[in-house]
Motif scaffolding. Sequence first.
Motif, PDB file in Angstrom:
ATOM      1  N   ILE A 107      29.110  48.069  50.657  1.00  0.00           N
ATOM      2  CA  ILE A 107      28.149  49.603  52.029  1.00  0.00           C
ATOM      3  C   ILE A 107      29.359  48.652  53.165  1.00  0.00           C
ATOM      4  O   ILE A 107      29.877  49.395  53.472  1.00  0.00           O
ATOM      5  CB  ILE A 107      27.772  49.494  51.347  1.00  0.00           C
ATOM      6  CG1 ILE A 107      27.191  49.994  50.556  1.00  0.00           C
ATOM      7  CG2 ILE A 107      27.037  49.950  52.602  1.00  0.00           C
ATOM      8  CD1 ILE A 107      25.706  50.366  50.696  1.00  0.00           C
ATOM      9  N   VAL A 108      28.613  47.606  53.629  1.00  0.00           N
ATOM     10  CA  VAL A 108      28.961  46.850  54.680  1.00  0.00           C
ATOM     11  C   VAL A 108      30.494  47.156  55.477  1.00  0.00           C
ATOM     12  O   VAL A 108      31.178  47.299  55.810  1.00  0.00           O
ATOM     13  CB  VAL A 108      28.288  45.337  54.868  1.00  0.00           C
ATOM     14  CG1 VAL A 108      28.977  45.004  56.219  1.00  0.00           C
ATOM     15  CG2 VAL A 108      26.971  45.624  54.699  1.00  0.00           C
ATOM     16  N   LEU A 109      31.096  46.830  53.551  1.00  0.00           N
ATOM     17  CA  LEU A 109      32.973  46.565  53.863  1.00  0.00           C
ATOM     18  C   LEU A 109      33.349  47.910  53.879  1.00  0.00           C
ATOM     19  O   LEU A 109      34.872  47.793  54.216  1.00  0.00           O
ATOM     20  CB  LEU A 109      33.162  45.796  52.406  1.00  0.00           C
ATOM     21  CG  LEU A 109      34.915  45.539  52.349  1.00  0.00           C
ATOM     22  CD1 LEU A 109      35.187  44.645  53.204  1.00  0.00           C
ATOM     23  CD2 LEU A 109      35.314  44.913  50.814  1.00  0.00           C
ATOM     24  N   LEU A 110      32.652  48.785  53.522  1.00  0.00           N
ATOM     25  CA  LEU A 110      33.584  49.855  53.668  1.00  0.00           C
ATOM     26  C   LEU A 110      33.217  50.590  55.122  1.00  0.00           C
ATOM     27  O   LEU A 110      33.959  51.259  55.948  1.00  0.00           O
ATOM     28  CB  LEU A 110      32.799  51.261  52.579  1.00  0.00           C
ATOM     29  CG  LEU A 110      32.553  50.956  51.314  1.00  0.00           C
ATOM     30  CD1 LEU A 110      31.794  51.507  50.460  1.00  0.00           C
ATOM     31  CD2 LEU A 110      34.277  50.924  50.797  1.00  0.00           C
ATOM     32  N   VAL A 111      31.857  50.281  55.403  1.00  0.00           N
ATOM     33  CA  VAL A 111      31.512  50.595  56.976  1.00  0.00           C
ATOM     34  C   VAL A 111      32.347  49.863  58.212  1.00  0.00           C
ATOM     35  O   VAL A 111      33.195  50.435  58.560  1.00  0.00           O
ATOM     36  CB  VAL A 111      30.070  50.239  57.242  1.00  0.00           C
ATOM     37  CG1 VAL A 111      29.497  50.829  58.751  1.00  0.00           C
ATOM     38  CG2 VAL A 111      29.530  51.311  56.501  1.00  0.00           C
ATOM     39  N   LEU A 112      32.669  48.462  57.827  1.00  0.00           N
ATOM     40  CA  LEU A 112      33.465  48.032  58.292  1.00  0.00           C
ATOM     41  C   LEU A 112      35.386  48.882  58.371  1.00  0.00           C
ATOM     42  O   LEU A 112      36.186  48.743  59.568  1.00  0.00           O
ATOM     43  CB  LEU A 112      34.026  46.621  58.242  1.00  0.00           C
ATOM     44  CG  LEU A 112      32.111  46.249  58.060  1.00  0.00           C
ATOM     45  CD1 LEU A 112      32.441  44.235  57.992  1.00  0.00           C
ATOM     46  CD2 LEU A 112      32.212  45.734  60.357  1.00  0.00           C
ATOM     47  N   ILE A 236      36.582  58.873  56.649  1.00  0.00           N
ATOM     48  CA  ILE A 236      34.971  60.035  56.872  1.00  0.00           C
ATOM     49  C   ILE A 236      34.793  59.792  55.123  1.00  0.00           C
ATOM     50  O   ILE A 236      33.597  59.626  54.793  1.00  0.00           O
ATOM     51  CB  ILE A 236      36.243  61.652  56.744  1.00  0.00           C
ATOM     52  CG1 ILE A 236      35.607  61.593  58.229  1.00  0.00           C
ATOM     53  CG2 ILE A 236      34.892  62.653  56.343  1.00  0.00           C
ATOM     54  CD1 ILE A 236      36.489  62.914  59.579  1.00  0.00           C
ATOM     55  N   LEU A 237      35.710  59.306  54.585  1.00  0.00           N
ATOM     56  CA  LEU A 237      35.392  59.302  52.962  1.00  0.00           C
ATOM     57  C   LEU A 237      34.840  57.851  52.843  1.00  0.00           C
ATOM     58  O   LEU A 237      33.808  57.933  52.192  1.00  0.00           O
ATOM     59  CB  LEU A 237      37.037  59.314  52.235  1.00  0.00           C
ATOM     60  CG  LEU A 237      37.448  59.136  50.569  1.00  0.00           C
ATOM     61  CD1 LEU A 237      36.549  59.885  50.050  1.00  0.00           C
ATOM     62  CD2 LEU A 237      38.795  58.715  49.760  1.00  0.00           C
ATOM     63  N   LEU A 238      35.218  57.104  53.522  1.00  0.00           N
ATOM     64  CA  LEU A 238      34.579  55.938  53.673  1.00  0.00           C
ATOM     65  C   LEU A 238      33.104  55.800  53.965  1.00  0.00           C
ATOM     66  O   LEU A 238      31.825  55.484  53.278  1.00  0.00           O
ATOM     67  CB  LEU A 238      35.411  54.559  54.736  1.00  0.00           C
ATOM     68  CG  LEU A 238      36.995  54.016  53.506  1.00  0.00           C
ATOM     69  CD1 LEU A 238      37.059  52.809  54.455  1.00  0.00           C
ATOM     70  CD2 LEU A 238      36.838  53.912  52.212  1.00  0.00           C
ATOM     71  N   VAL A 239      33.187  56.649  54.559  1.00  0.00           N
ATOM     72  CA  VAL A 239      31.112  56.968  55.754  1.00  0.00           C
ATOM     73  C   VAL A 239      30.665  57.436  54.048  1.00  0.00           C
ATOM     74  O   VAL A 239      29.421  57.525  54.159  1.00  0.00           O
ATOM     75  CB  VAL A 239      30.952  57.698  57.125  1.00  0.00           C
ATOM     76  CG1 VAL A 239      30.123  57.989  57.114  1.00  0.00           C
ATOM     77  CG2 VAL A 239      31.815  56.969  57.795  1.00  0.00           C
ATOM     78  N   VAL A 240      31.213  58.839  53.626  1.00  0.00           N
ATOM     79  CA  VAL A 240      30.382  59.379  52.509  1.00  0.00           C
ATOM     80  C   VAL A 240      30.334  58.331  51.476  1.00  0.00           C
ATOM     81  O   VAL A 240      29.369  58.831  51.267  1.00  0.00           O
ATOM     82  CB  VAL A 240      31.369  60.662  52.529  1.00  0.00           C
ATOM     83  CG1 VAL A 240      31.272  61.630  51.006  1.00  0.00           C
ATOM     84  CG2 VAL A 240      31.173  61.547  53.829  1.00  0.00           C
TER      85      VAL A 240
END
Length: 255
Positions: A107-112, A236-240
């Motif tokens: 999840i951290v990787l997605l946010v970064l 946006i896709l990654l945050v969702v």
Amino acid sequence: MTSHSLWRALLVGLAAGFLSGLFGVGGGILLVPALVLVLHLPQRMASGTSLAAVLPISVASLVSYTLSGSIDWRVAFLLAIGSVSGAVLGTHLLQVLPLRIVGIGFIVLLVLTAIRMFIPLEAEGRAPLTVLTCVLLVLVGAAIGILAGLFGVGGGVVLVPVLVVLWSMAPVVAKGTSLAVVVPTAIVGTLRNRANRNADLRLAAIVGVAGIVSAVAGSEVAHSIDDRLSNVLFAILLVVVSLKLIRDLFVERRT
């Protein structure tokens, strides 16, 4: 695998491949959450299967970059030395770390990655290689290999901006060079994951082949979309997806 599961696997591969081609990123960053959320694979199995599925997609893309001469093979070789070793360590960490830790790390990787999409990347050409930069490339490769082995991603979302920012490599060459590193890394990581029973190779083949087909279509569509708009949509896709994974983690914790 039931016919229902087969269709879902094909749809996951098609969707991940299309989005990969549309947004210009490796399929792993999208495949892992899809395998977890849609096919309900455990985090370890999703990471290992994703890395195996990324391999055919990366090979197909690598051919295109090779034909266009958009690969710095010297840099790719140095990065691959480190990434292959890093993949061994990453797959070991995938085997021993608690599933919750692996999930939170992804999840951290997605946010970064979402944050990175707002950073413009521009460069004109690679700076000359020195002994120090060669050593640094091997170390960067090792870090990419760890990410690949642990999270099932190709590492391009991290490696491409590093090559552009630190080595002034043109973005298109950075993408091609990244793919040249992903292929041997994915092979080693998949062999390790298979030995640890953390990869469904049949599922990976279905998802990967479907991804190849749709990635081409996604790449064609990408040419008609503004780069800034593409980056915002991908972020946006990654945050969702991150919010959905966070919600599932809290639900599992309560149960």
